[in-house]
Scaffold this active site. Structure first.
Site, PDB file in Angstrom:
ATOM      1  NE  ARG A 118      31.082 -10.969   8.523  1.00 31.38           N
ATOM      2  CZ  ARG A 118      31.823 -12.001   8.907  1.00 31.38           C
ATOM      3  NH1 ARG A 118      32.500 -12.696   8.026  1.00 31.38           N
ATOM      4  NH2 ARG A 118      31.875 -12.344  10.167  1.00 31.38           N
ATOM      5  CE  LYS A 140      13.416   2.467   2.756  1.00 30.83           C
ATOM      6  NZ  LYS A 140      12.208   3.200   3.182  1.00 30.83           N
ATOM      7  CD  GLU A 182       3.255   1.241  -2.097  1.00 27.36           C
ATOM      8  OE1 GLU A 182       3.596   2.436  -2.121  1.00 27.36           O
ATOM      9  OE2 GLU A 182       3.445   0.498  -1.102  1.00 27.36           O
ATOM     10  CE  LYS A 224      11.657   2.504  -4.032  1.00 30.10           C
ATOM     11  NZ  LYS A 224      11.016   1.468  -3.269  1.00 30.10           N
ATOM     12  CD  GLU A 234      13.535   6.177   4.688  1.00 29.74           C
ATOM     13  OE1 GLU A 234      13.367   5.296   3.839  1.00 29.74           O
ATOM     14  OE2 GLU A 234      12.877   6.258   5.727  1.00 29.74           O
ATOM     15  NE  ARG A 239      14.448   4.279  -0.222  1.00 29.50           N
ATOM     16  CZ  ARG A 239      15.071   3.230  -0.700  1.00 29.50           C
ATOM     17  NH1 ARG A 239      16.367   3.279  -0.903  1.00 29.50           N
ATOM     18  NH2 ARG A 239      14.409   2.124  -0.996  1.00 29.50           N
ATOM     19  CG  ASN A 243       7.995   5.061   4.341  1.00 25.87           C
ATOM     20  OD1 ASN A 243       7.356   4.026   4.236  1.00 25.87           O
ATOM     21  ND2 ASN A 243       9.278   5.089   4.588  1.00 25.87           N
ATOM     22  CG  HIS A 246       4.259   3.393   3.355  1.00 26.97           C
ATOM     23  ND1 HIS A 246       3.743   4.123   2.307  1.00 26.97           N
ATOM     24  CD2 HIS A 246       4.766   2.259   2.797  1.00 26.97           C
ATOM     25  CE1 HIS A 246       3.941   3.469   1.169  1.00 26.97           C
ATOM     26  NE2 HIS A 246       4.554   2.341   1.433  1.00 26.97           N
ATOM     27  CG  HIS A 250       4.236   0.362   7.909  1.00 27.51           C
ATOM     28  ND1 HIS A 250       5.478   0.960   7.880  1.00 27.51           N
ATOM     29  CD2 HIS A 250       4.077  -0.198   6.683  1.00 27.51           C
ATOM     30  CE1 HIS A 250       6.038   0.772   6.685  1.00 27.51           C
ATOM     31  NE2 HIS A 250       5.208   0.080   5.948  1.00 27.51           N
ATOM     32  CG  HIS A 263       2.414  -2.955   1.772  1.00 26.16           C
ATOM     33  ND1 HIS A 263       2.832  -2.435   2.973  1.00 26.16           N
ATOM     34  CD2 HIS A 263       2.990  -2.169   0.804  1.00 26.16           C
ATOM     35  CE1 HIS A 263       3.624  -1.390   2.758  1.00 26.16           C
ATOM     36  NE2 HIS A 263       3.735  -1.210   1.453  1.00 26.16           N
TER      37      HIS A 263
HETATM   38  P1  NAD Z   1       3.083 -10.380  -2.005  1.00 29.73           P
HETATM   39  O1  NAD Z   1       4.486 -10.612  -2.282  1.00 29.73           O
HETATM   40  O2  NAD Z   1       2.469 -11.052  -0.829  1.00 29.73           O
HETATM   41  O3  NAD Z   1       2.247 -10.754  -3.315  1.00 29.73           O
HETATM   42  C1  NAD Z   1       0.866 -10.603  -3.298  1.00 29.73           C
HETATM   43  C2  NAD Z   1       0.151 -11.911  -3.681  1.00 29.73           C
HETATM   44  O4  NAD Z   1       0.271 -12.104  -5.092  1.00 29.73           O
HETATM   45  C3  NAD Z   1       0.744 -13.139  -3.041  1.00 29.73           C
HETATM   46  O5  NAD Z   1      -0.293 -14.044  -2.763  1.00 29.73           O
HETATM   47  C4  NAD Z   1       1.633 -13.691  -4.147  1.00 29.73           C
HETATM   48  O6  NAD Z   1       1.892 -15.052  -4.020  1.00 29.73           O
HETATM   49  C5  NAD Z   1       0.808 -13.401  -5.350  1.00 29.73           C
HETATM   50  N1  NAD Z   1       1.504 -13.294  -6.622  1.00 29.73           N
HETATM   51  C6  NAD Z   1       2.713 -12.755  -6.851  1.00 29.73           C
HETATM   52  N2  NAD Z   1       2.921 -12.690  -8.166  1.00 29.73           N
HETATM   53  C7  NAD Z   1       1.839 -13.226  -8.763  1.00 29.73           C
HETATM   54  C8  NAD Z   1       1.476 -13.421 -10.115  1.00 29.73           C
HETATM   55  N3  NAD Z   1       2.224 -12.995 -11.112  1.00 29.73           N
HETATM   56  N4  NAD Z   1       0.298 -14.028 -10.381  1.00 29.73           N
HETATM   57  C9  NAD Z   1      -0.512 -14.430  -9.367  1.00 29.73           C
HETATM   58  N5  NAD Z   1      -0.239 -14.220  -8.081  1.00 29.73           N
HETATM   59  C10 NAD Z   1       0.939 -13.632  -7.785  1.00 29.73           C
HETATM   60  O7  NAD Z   1       2.779  -8.817  -1.818  1.00 29.73           O
HETATM   61  P2  NAD Z   1       3.167  -7.534  -2.676  1.00 29.73           P
HETATM   62  O8  NAD Z   1       1.957  -6.692  -2.677  1.00 29.73           O
HETATM   63  O9  NAD Z   1       3.823  -7.885  -3.949  1.00 29.73           O
HETATM   64  O10 NAD Z   1       4.282  -6.850  -1.774  1.00 29.73           O
HETATM   65  C11 NAD Z   1       3.990  -6.425  -0.466  1.00 29.73           C
HETATM   66  C12 NAD Z   1       5.247  -6.522   0.361  1.00 29.73           C
HETATM   67  O11 NAD Z   1       6.227  -5.656  -0.193  1.00 29.73           O
HETATM   68  C13 NAD Z   1       5.052  -6.073   1.794  1.00 29.73           C
HETATM   69  O12 NAD Z   1       5.726  -6.944   2.639  1.00 29.73           O
HETATM   70  C14 NAD Z   1       5.691  -4.709   1.833  1.00 29.73           C
HETATM   71  O13 NAD Z   1       6.173  -4.376   3.112  1.00 29.73           O
HETATM   72  C15 NAD Z   1       6.792  -4.873   0.849  1.00 29.73           C
HETATM   73  N6  NAD Z   1       7.253  -3.611   0.271  1.00 29.73           N
HETATM   74  C16 NAD Z   1       8.581  -3.396   0.257  1.00 29.73           C
HETATM   75  C17 NAD Z   1       9.076  -2.243  -0.312  1.00 29.73           C
HETATM   76  C18 NAD Z   1      10.558  -2.050  -0.405  1.00 29.73           C
HETATM   77  O14 NAD Z   1      10.986  -0.959  -0.760  1.00 29.73           O
HETATM   78  N7  NAD Z   1      11.348  -3.067  -0.150  1.00 29.73           N
HETATM   79  C19 NAD Z   1       8.210  -1.312  -0.880  1.00 29.73           C
HETATM   80  C20 NAD Z   1       6.844  -1.576  -0.848  1.00 29.73           C
HETATM   81  C21 NAD Z   1       6.383  -2.738  -0.269  1.00 29.73           C
HETATM   82  N1  GLY Z   2       8.983   1.894  -0.302  1.00 35.83           N
HETATM   83  C1  GLY Z   2       9.721   2.897   0.359  1.00 35.83           C
HETATM   84  C2  GLY Z   2      11.142   2.970  -0.052  1.00 35.83           C
HETATM   85  O1  GLY Z   2      11.602   2.218  -0.864  1.00 35.83           O
HETATM   86  O2  GLY Z   2      11.860   3.800   0.440  1.00 35.83           O
END
Ligand code: NAD
Ligand code: GLY
Length: 361
Positions: A118, A140, A182, A224, A234, A239, A243, A246, A250, A263
């Site tokens: 929890r 998030k 982004e 942000k 949101e 907030r 998106n 997105h 998505h 992404h």
């Molecule tokens: P990811 O985590 O898949 O990383 C991208 C690639 O880079 C992967 O292959 C990873 O292993 C590699 N990598 C990471 N750090 C590295 C480094 N320093 N050197 C070499 N390689 C490295 O993808 P991402 O683009 O970081 O994130 C995308 C994800 O984030 C999606 O799932 C998306 O939905 C999510 N997201 C979440 C929010 C939120 O608010 N929580 C916001 C935007 C995106």
């Molecule tokens: N990436 C969208 C949010 O954090 O709200």
């Protein structure tokens, strides 16, 4: 090192941005709760940075789990594996989870922290540009469902975010561009001055000029943090503006099975689609849309829907968007660069026209 707070009352936390932060222990130690740390990473990032993080944790009982790389790993099946590892390693509420990786690891770790026993504390150590400017900030957390992106999750804030700019040196060019998508988003939704700066500095970002990257990460996180402080859960609509692009993006990610498109790439294409719809509604000047297209193009981001994807597939996937209210699709659109709005006020026919244009139909 730059430090500033995400202002959320008792859930406030600092973001640390700088080069060489993983080599310092202070940021981490100040935010560890209890006597044990459990690190989640993946098989691409762990060989690069796990030892650097662990070297500061000698005084703690420290365990880790290395997951397979990739968006397809952001699933309930993986969560089961994470919970099992936490239980097998006797992790309790005295454990701090630490996310070492990009947005995928950050979202999984945050969701595990939100739900395990929890709720246990967690720390974000984002290692991609995208994670440093977006996903690690704001709480998030969650995983994908085969029918929808990020459909299972929770709002749960970290104890701190440690963004070491040096980790960006090992990122490949495609991932760097995905992060830039982004960054451009913040200029488009609420910071026209930043958009101007990005037009002038895009080449420096693409060549990984450390100063330019530092400035871009800082300004993105500031944007942000302000939005999250205003509308953490949101609820007010503020907030939701984060998106931008997105809902289209998505749909691309879901339709391509979370495999081929990054992404940030899907979001970039979605931002262009939303800009095109904004022009068709008479809200955005064509000249501004061209500026957006040019900047995203320079950042080597895609401007067409995936090969073979049809408008109906977009509509089907977009219908399960979290911004849908009473069955009515809401989109973030532009009334100008730096002026995003959340709206359901668009004719379906204009949306279909845009989808057809991007699908080459
Ligand atoms: P990811 O985590 O898949 O990383 C991208 C690639 O880079 C992967 O292959 C990873 O292993 C590699 N990598 C990471 N750090 C590295 C480094 N320093 N050197 C070499 N390689 C490295 O993808 P991402 O683009 O970081 O994130 C995308 C994800 O984030 C999606 O799932 C998306 O939905 C999510 N997201 C979440 C929010 C939120 O608010 N929580 C916001 C935007 C995106
Ligand atoms: N990436 C969208 C949010 O954090 O709200």
């Amino acid at each position: 090192m730059i430090t500033f707070e995400v202002e959320l009352g008792e859930r406030s936390y600092p973001i640390y941005i700088g080069a060489g932060l993983l080599a310092q222990s202070r940021c981490l130690e100040d935010h560890l709760h209890g006597s044990s740390v459990f690190i989640l990473s993946n098989d691409k990032v762990a060989p690069l940075y796990l030892d650097a993080v662990k070297q500061h944790l000698g005084a703690y009982r420290c365990k880790h789990l290395v997951l397979p790389d990739g968006e397809s790993c952001k699933s309930l099946e993986t969560m089961h594996r994470v919970y099992s590892a936490l239980l097998e390693n006797r992790c309790d509420r005295d454990t701090t989870l630490l996310a070492l990786g990009g947005g995928v690891i950050g979202d999984i770790t945050g969701f595990a922290a939100a739900t395990y026993m929890r709720g246990v504390p967690f720390i974000q150590v984002p290692t991609t540009l995208l994670a440093q400017v977006d996903s690690s900030v704001g709480g998030k957390t969650g995983v994908n469902h085969p029918l929808g992106k990020n459909m299972i999750g929770a709002f749960y804030q970290p104890q701190c975010v440690i963004a070491d700019l040096d980790t960006l040196n090992t990122l490949d060019d495609r991932e760097l561009s995905a992060g830039i998508a982004e960054i451009i988003k913040y200029g488009l939704i609420r910071d026209a001055g930043f958009f101007d700066w990005l037009e002038q500095n895009i080449d420096r970002l693409l060549s990984r000029d450390p100063q330019a990257l530092g400035q871009a990460v800082h300004r993105s996180c500031k944007n942000k943090a302000v939005v999250v402080a205003e509308d953490e859960l949101e609820k007010s609509g503020t907030r939701a503006l984060l998106n931008y692009g997105h809902t289209f993006g998505h749909a691309i990610e879901t339709c391509t099975g979370y495999a081929d498109w990054l992404h940030g790439e899907a979001v970039a294409c979605g931002m262009l689609m939303a800009a095109r719809l904004s022009v068709r509604l008479g809200w955005l000047d064509e000249a501004d849309r061209l500026r957006i297209e040019r900047l995203l193009g320079k950042a080597r981001l895609p401007a067409r829907a995936p090969e073979g994807m049809r408008p109906e597939q977009f509509l089907e996937r977009m219908a399960v968007d979290k911004k849908t209210r009473a069955g009515r699709l809401h989109l973030v659109l532009l009334r100008g660069i730096g002026q995003a709005v959340l709206t359901a006020d668009f004719p379906a026919s204009k949306l279909k026209d845009v989808l057809q244009e991007f699908c080459g139909a």
